[in-house]
Motif scaffolding. Structure first.
Motif, mmCIF file in Angstrom:
data_model
loop_
_atom_site.group_PDB
_atom_site.id
_atom_site.type_symbol
_atom_site.label_atom_id
_atom_site.label_comp_id
_atom_site.label_asym_id
_atom_site.label_seq_id
_atom_site.Cartn_x
_atom_site.Cartn_y
_atom_site.Cartn_z
ATOM 1 N N LEU A 39 0.818 -1.209 0.000
ATOM 2 C CA LEU A 39 0.000 0.000 0.000
ATOM 3 C C LEU A 39 0.856 1.265 0.000
ATOM 4 O O LEU A 39 0.438 2.306 -0.531
ATOM 5 C CB LEU A 39 -0.927 0.007 1.218
ATOM 6 C CG LEU A 39 -2.026 -1.071 1.239
ATOM 7 C CD1 LEU A 39 -2.786 -1.027 2.558
ATOM 8 C CD2 LEU A 39 -2.981 -0.883 0.070
ATOM 9 N N ALA A 40 2.040 1.190 0.580
ATOM 10 C CA ALA A 40 2.897 2.366 0.681
ATOM 11 C C ALA A 40 3.737 2.602 -0.570
ATOM 12 O O ALA A 40 4.023 3.760 -0.912
ATOM 13 C CB ALA A 40 3.817 2.240 1.891
ATOM 14 N N ARG A 41 4.122 1.533 -1.248
ATOM 15 C CA ARG A 41 5.107 1.683 -2.319
ATOM 16 C C ARG A 41 4.615 1.260 -3.706
ATOM 17 O O ARG A 41 5.129 1.740 -4.711
ATOM 18 C CB ARG A 41 6.355 0.847 -1.989
ATOM 19 C CG ARG A 41 7.201 1.437 -0.863
ATOM 20 C CD ARG A 41 7.927 2.673 -1.348
ATOM 21 N NE ARG A 41 8.904 3.160 -0.393
ATOM 22 C CZ ARG A 41 8.709 4.140 0.468
ATOM 23 N NH1 ARG A 41 7.529 4.746 0.505
ATOM 24 N NH2 ARG A 41 9.651 4.528 1.298
ATOM 25 N N TRP A 42 3.673 0.370 -3.794
ATOM 26 C CA TRP A 42 3.271 -0.163 -5.088
ATOM 27 C C TRP A 42 2.054 0.556 -5.636
ATOM 28 O O TRP A 42 1.205 1.055 -4.900
ATOM 29 C CB TRP A 42 2.968 -1.655 -4.996
ATOM 30 C CG TRP A 42 4.147 -2.489 -4.606
ATOM 31 C CD1 TRP A 42 5.456 -2.114 -4.583
ATOM 32 C CD2 TRP A 42 4.109 -3.850 -4.182
ATOM 33 N NE1 TRP A 42 6.254 -3.150 -4.153
ATOM 34 C CE2 TRP A 42 5.457 -4.234 -3.906
ATOM 35 C CE3 TRP A 42 3.098 -4.788 -3.995
ATOM 36 C CZ2 TRP A 42 5.790 -5.506 -3.461
ATOM 37 C CZ3 TRP A 42 3.423 -6.059 -3.559
ATOM 38 C CH2 TRP A 42 4.761 -6.416 -3.296
ATOM 39 N N SER A 43 1.957 0.560 -6.966
ATOM 40 C CA SER A 43 0.770 1.042 -7.662
ATOM 41 C C SER A 43 0.245 -0.113 -8.504
ATOM 42 O O SER A 43 0.966 -0.656 -9.342
ATOM 43 C CB SER A 43 1.110 2.241 -8.564
ATOM 44 O OG SER A 43 1.537 3.350 -7.783
#
Length: 233
Positions: A39-43
């Motif tokens: 949730l913090a780093r991936w799209s």
């Protein structure tokens, strides 16, 4: 001060609560770190849906969550039959189910704390390691994870405290069986339903408050110590 002395059944409820909360926290931690990092780093497509599903237990009534767990992980549920057939693991009306319910209810708090900590890590540090040829898994293990450690510690302890105090989902999923699924909140509820149970309910309430406050204070102290060590490194 005799009224403060716990009976054997009360001690059993306290020990079972600690046991259940510990396993709930231990098993959910790897998934919490993975989901928080995603949730913090991936799209990716469905990221908003994943975020909603993670936080859904905070919005739904705990009884609803417990009922859904019963449908999915009960003896006749698809996941319950799978785990019982493949691993011999039964959740419904067992302490394992109480641990599962506690983990589900505490998961949003764990993910939230870890996610905020990961988002606070400067992405340029990870990018710099990547340009030097470091594998993403190595970057995560040596840079992201250590820098996010305060949030991981805080999320872990908060999840433990939440699992320790879970009642609605637990009693719906695994009932209130003394010595097997009767955790601290369930024991307090039982005392409130019988004449003269106020003293026992008060004893266990004081223990619940002490455990919760200890967890919060420990979370703050450990997070500060880790932050100071990292700043001095």
């Amino acid at each position: 001060m005799e009224w403060l002395q716990l009976s054997p059944d009360e001690w059993t409820a306290v020990r079972l609560s600690i046991w259940v909360s510990t396993w709930a926290t231990v098993f959910s931690l790897p998934f919490g770190i993975l989901v928080a990092y995603a949730l913090a780093r991936w799209s990716f497509p469905g990221k908003a849906l994943l975020n909603g599903l993670v936080h859904l237990p905070l919005i739904l009534p705990p009884v609803v969550t417990g009922y859904l767990l019963l449908l999915a992980f009960g003896r006749r549920g698809p996941l319950g039959q799978f785990f019982e057939t493949v691993f011999g693991l039964v959740f419904s009306f067992r302490w394992t189910g109480a641990a599962l319910a506690g983990a589900i209810m505490a998961f949003p708090l764990m993910v939230r704390a870890i996610r905020l900590s990961i988002e606070a890590v400067d992405p340029k540090l990870e990018q710099a390691a990547g340009t030097l040829g470091a594998h993403p898994a190595f970057v995560f293990a040596t840079i992201t994870l250590p820098l996010a450690l305060p949030g991981i510690i805080a999320g872990t302890i908060l999840a433990f405290a939440k699992a320790m105090g879970e009642f609605g989902a637990t009693i719906t999923f695994v009932s209130n069986i003394p010595g097997q699924t009767q955790t601290l909140p369930s024991a307090i509820y039982t005392f409130t339903q019988v004449p003269g149970g106020g003293t026992g309910a008060m004893r266990l309430t004081l223990i619940a408050i002490a455990v919760a406050m200890s967890a919060l204070v420990a979370s703050e102290i450990l997070a500060r110590r880790v932050s100071r060590r990292m700043e001095g490194a």
